[in-house]
Design a protein around this motif. Structure first.
Motif, PDB file in Angstrom:
ATOM      1  N   LEU A   1       0.816  -1.215   0.000  1.00  0.00           N
ATOM      2  CA  LEU A   1       0.000   0.000   0.000  1.00  0.00           C
ATOM      3  C   LEU A   1       0.852   1.268   0.000  1.00  0.00           C
ATOM      4  O   LEU A   1       0.467   2.287  -0.562  1.00  0.00           O
ATOM      5  CB  LEU A   1      -0.933   0.018   1.216  1.00  0.00           C
ATOM      6  CG  LEU A   1      -2.082  -0.984   1.197  1.00  0.00           C
ATOM      7  CD1 LEU A   1      -2.782  -1.021   2.541  1.00  0.00           C
ATOM      8  CD2 LEU A   1      -3.067  -0.647   0.097  1.00  0.00           C
ATOM      9  N   LEU A   2       2.017   1.188   0.646  1.00  0.00           N
ATOM     10  CA  LEU A   2       2.927   2.337   0.701  1.00  0.00           C
ATOM     11  C   LEU A   2       3.771   2.463  -0.563  1.00  0.00           C
ATOM     12  O   LEU A   2       4.441   3.474  -0.762  1.00  0.00           O
ATOM     13  CB  LEU A   2       3.880   2.220   1.898  1.00  0.00           C
ATOM     14  CG  LEU A   2       3.273   2.288   3.286  1.00  0.00           C
ATOM     15  CD1 LEU A   2       4.338   2.014   4.343  1.00  0.00           C
ATOM     16  CD2 LEU A   2       2.651   3.644   3.526  1.00  0.00           C
ATOM     17  N   HIS A   3       3.769   1.423  -1.415  1.00  0.00           N
ATOM     18  CA  HIS A   3       4.618   1.362  -2.610  1.00  0.00           C
ATOM     19  C   HIS A   3       6.096   1.447  -2.216  1.00  0.00           C
ATOM     20  O   HIS A   3       6.876   2.189  -2.829  1.00  0.00           O
ATOM     21  CB  HIS A   3       4.271   2.465  -3.621  1.00  0.00           C
ATOM     22  CG  HIS A   3       2.850   2.451  -4.049  1.00  0.00           C
ATOM     23  ND1 HIS A   3       2.316   1.454  -4.829  1.00  0.00           N
ATOM     24  CD2 HIS A   3       1.833   3.303  -3.797  1.00  0.00           C
ATOM     25  CE1 HIS A   3       1.041   1.692  -5.034  1.00  0.00           C
ATOM     26  NE2 HIS A   3       0.714   2.803  -4.418  1.00  0.00           N
ATOM     27  N   ARG A   4       6.467   0.701  -1.193  1.00  0.00           N
ATOM     28  CA  ARG A   4       7.851   0.673  -0.729  1.00  0.00           C
ATOM     29  C   ARG A   4       8.338  -0.764  -0.646  1.00  0.00           C
ATOM     30  O   ARG A   4       7.556  -1.685  -0.404  1.00  0.00           O
ATOM     31  CB  ARG A   4       7.990   1.318   0.657  1.00  0.00           C
ATOM     32  CG  ARG A   4       7.685   2.790   0.688  1.00  0.00           C
ATOM     33  CD  ARG A   4       8.726   3.574  -0.110  1.00  0.00           C
ATOM     34  NE  ARG A   4       8.434   4.983  -0.170  1.00  0.00           N
ATOM     35  CZ  ARG A   4       7.824   5.588  -1.172  1.00  0.00           C
ATOM     36  NH1 ARG A   4       7.404   4.904  -2.212  1.00  0.00           N
ATOM     37  NH2 ARG A   4       7.624   6.881  -1.160  1.00  0.00           N
ATOM     38  N   MET A   5       9.647  -0.927  -0.808  1.00  0.00           N
ATOM     39  CA  MET A   5      10.259  -2.243  -0.704  1.00  0.00           C
ATOM     40  C   MET A   5      10.173  -2.717   0.752  1.00  0.00           C
ATOM     41  O   MET A   5      10.521  -1.949   1.655  1.00  0.00           O
ATOM     42  CB  MET A   5      11.724  -2.187  -1.141  1.00  0.00           C
ATOM     43  CG  MET A   5      11.918  -1.819  -2.599  1.00  0.00           C
ATOM     44  SD  MET A   5      11.265  -3.051  -3.731  1.00  0.00           S
ATOM     45  CE  MET A   5      12.341  -4.406  -3.415  1.00  0.00           C
ATOM     46  N   PRO A   6       9.740  -3.960   0.985  1.00  0.00           N
ATOM     47  CA  PRO A   6       9.661  -4.462   2.361  1.00  0.00           C
ATOM     48  C   PRO A   6      11.005  -4.392   3.098  1.00  0.00           C
ATOM     49  O   PRO A   6      11.035  -4.140   4.297  1.00  0.00           O
ATOM     50  CB  PRO A   6       9.217  -5.914   2.185  1.00  0.00           C
ATOM     51  CG  PRO A   6       8.498  -5.937   0.886  1.00  0.00           C
ATOM     52  CD  PRO A   6       9.192  -4.916   0.026  1.00  0.00           C
ATOM     53  N   LYS A   7      12.096  -4.552   2.359  1.00  0.00           N
ATOM     54  CA  LYS A   7      13.424  -4.490   2.965  1.00  0.00           C
ATOM     55  C   LYS A   7      13.678  -3.128   3.627  1.00  0.00           C
ATOM     56  O   LYS A   7      14.228  -3.042   4.725  1.00  0.00           O
ATOM     57  CB  LYS A   7      14.473  -4.759   1.874  1.00  0.00           C
ATOM     58  CG  LYS A   7      15.895  -4.740   2.329  1.00  0.00           C
ATOM     59  CD  LYS A   7      16.817  -4.996   1.141  1.00  0.00           C
ATOM     60  CE  LYS A   7      18.246  -4.714   1.524  1.00  0.00           C
ATOM     61  NZ  LYS A   7      19.132  -4.773   0.366  1.00  0.00           N
ATOM     62  N   HIS A   8      13.266  -2.040   2.959  1.00  0.00           N
ATOM     63  CA  HIS A   8      13.477  -0.691   3.481  1.00  0.00           C
ATOM     64  C   HIS A   8      12.600  -0.434   4.705  1.00  0.00           C
ATOM     65  O   HIS A   8      13.053   0.119   5.703  1.00  0.00           O
ATOM     66  CB  HIS A   8      13.190   0.343   2.381  1.00  0.00           C
ATOM     67  CG  HIS A   8      13.660   1.711   2.718  1.00  0.00           C
ATOM     68  ND1 HIS A   8      12.805   2.685   3.179  1.00  0.00           N
ATOM     69  CD2 HIS A   8      14.893   2.268   2.688  1.00  0.00           C
ATOM     70  CE1 HIS A   8      13.488   3.794   3.410  1.00  0.00           C
ATOM     71  NE2 HIS A   8      14.759   3.566   3.112  1.00  0.00           N
ATOM     72  N   VAL A   9      11.327  -0.835   4.631  1.00  0.00           N
ATOM     73  CA  VAL A   9      10.411  -0.656   5.755  1.00  0.00           C
ATOM     74  C   VAL A   9      10.885  -1.485   6.944  1.00  0.00           C
ATOM     75  O   VAL A   9      10.876  -1.016   8.083  1.00  0.00           O
ATOM     76  CB  VAL A   9       8.959  -1.036   5.359  1.00  0.00           C
ATOM     77  CG1 VAL A   9       8.005  -0.837   6.523  1.00  0.00           C
ATOM     78  CG2 VAL A   9       8.502  -0.232   4.163  1.00  0.00           C
ATOM     79  N   LEU A  10      11.321  -2.712   6.670  1.00  0.00           N
ATOM     80  CA  LEU A  10      11.836  -3.595   7.722  1.00  0.00           C
ATOM     81  C   LEU A  10      13.029  -2.972   8.418  1.00  0.00           C
ATOM     82  O   LEU A  10      13.103  -2.939   9.660  1.00  0.00           O
ATOM     83  CB  LEU A  10      12.229  -4.951   7.112  1.00  0.00           C
ATOM     84  CG  LEU A  10      12.971  -5.921   8.018  1.00  0.00           C
ATOM     85  CD1 LEU A  10      12.046  -6.462   9.095  1.00  0.00           C
ATOM     86  CD2 LEU A  10      13.550  -7.059   7.213  1.00  0.00           C
ATOM     87  N   GLN A  11      13.961  -2.445   7.641  1.00  0.00           N
ATOM     88  CA  GLN A  11      15.158  -1.818   8.200  1.00  0.00           C
ATOM     89  C   GLN A  11      14.779  -0.660   9.125  1.00  0.00           C
ATOM     90  O   GLN A  11      15.323  -0.526  10.220  1.00  0.00           O
ATOM     91  CB  GLN A  11      16.054  -1.335   7.055  1.00  0.00           C
ATOM     92  CG  GLN A  11      17.407  -0.854   7.483  1.00  0.00           C
ATOM     93  CD  GLN A  11      18.232  -0.381   6.285  1.00  0.00           C
ATOM     94  OE1 GLN A  11      17.766  -0.333   5.153  1.00  0.00           O
ATOM     95  NE2 GLN A  11      19.464  -0.015   6.549  1.00  0.00           N
TER      96      GLN A  11
END
Length: 187
Positions: free
Chosen positions: A80-90
Motif C-alpha cells: 500500500l505504501l509502494h515501498r520495498m519491504p526491505k526498506h520498511v523492515l530496516q
C-alpha cells in the motif's frame, strides 16, 4: 463586411481564451479567475475542493509466545505504501531497537514484546519521512536510491528531495573481545 481579424477575435472569444492578441490591462480579479480556471482544467480532482486523505490500514500485531511479536499484514502495508519491504523492515527494526525477519507467509516476526500502538507510531514516522511529499504532502511518491542517498520523487508536484538515511538502532556487544576491539578503534 467583417475583416479576417474581426472573425479571428470572435473565434477566440467563443473558445473562452480572450487573452490572446489583446493588449488591454486586466484587473486582478480577471487574472485570478483565469489562473484558477487553468488549474481546474489541468487538475480535475481539484475542482471538488477536497483533498485526498491518505488512509492506512492499521497493523495487525499478534504475540507469539512471551518473547516475540508478529506483524501479520506487513507485506500488505508495504504494498500500500509502494515501498520495498526491505526498506520498511530496516526502519522498523532500527526504530524499535530490536531484530527480526519475515517468515514464509510474509509476516514480520520481531524479537521482543510490542503493542500495536508502538508499531503504528513507528509506521507513522516512516510515512512522514519516506512516503509523503515534503512539499505538497501527497502520498504519490517514489523512493529512489542514487549514489548512497535516497531521494523522494513526488508524482504530483515533481518535487525531489533527499531523505535521511536509516540509522541502525543500538546493538549490544556480547563478549569482552568485541568491546575491546571497538574501544581500540575509537582511540
Amino acid at each position: 463586411m467583417p475583416s479576417e481579424d474581426d472573425v479571428e477575435c470572435e473565434e477566440i472569444r467563443e473558445s473562452g481564451d480572450g487573452w490572446v492578441g489583446s493588449e488591454r490591462d486586466y484587473t486582478y480579479d480577471e487574472l485570478l479567475e483565469r489562473a484558477f480556471n487553468q488549474l481546474r482544467e489541468k487538475n480535475p480532482e481539484m475542482a471538488t475542493g477536497e483533498k485526498k486523505k491518505f488512509i492506512m490500514k492499521p497493523p495487525q500485531v499478534v504475540r507469539i509466545g512471551s518473547k516475540k511479536t508478529a506483524f501479520a499484514n506487513f507485506a500488505e502495508i508495504c504494498r500500500l505504501l509502494h515501498r520495498m519491504p526491505k526498506h520498511v523492515l530496516q526502519f522498523l527494526l532500527a526504530e524499535l531497537g530490536t531484530s527480526g525477519s519475515t517468515d514464509g507467509s510474509n509476516q514480520l516476526i520481531i524479537k521482543g514484546r510490542f503493542q500495536q500502538k508502538q508499531i503504528e507510531n513507528v509506521l507513522r514516522r516512516y510515512i512522514k519521512e519516506y512516503v509523503t511529499c515534503h512539499t505538497c504532502r501527497s502520498p504519490d511518491t517514489i523512493l529512489q536510491k542514487d549514489a548512497r542517498l535516497y531521494f523522494l520523487q513526488c508524482e504530483q508536484c515533481n518535487s525531489r528531495c533527499s531523505v535521511a538515511p536509516i540509522k541502525s538502532g543500538f546493538q549490544a556487544v556480547a563478549n569482552k573481545q568485541q568491546r575491546q576491539a571497538i574501544r581500540a578503534s575509537k582511540n
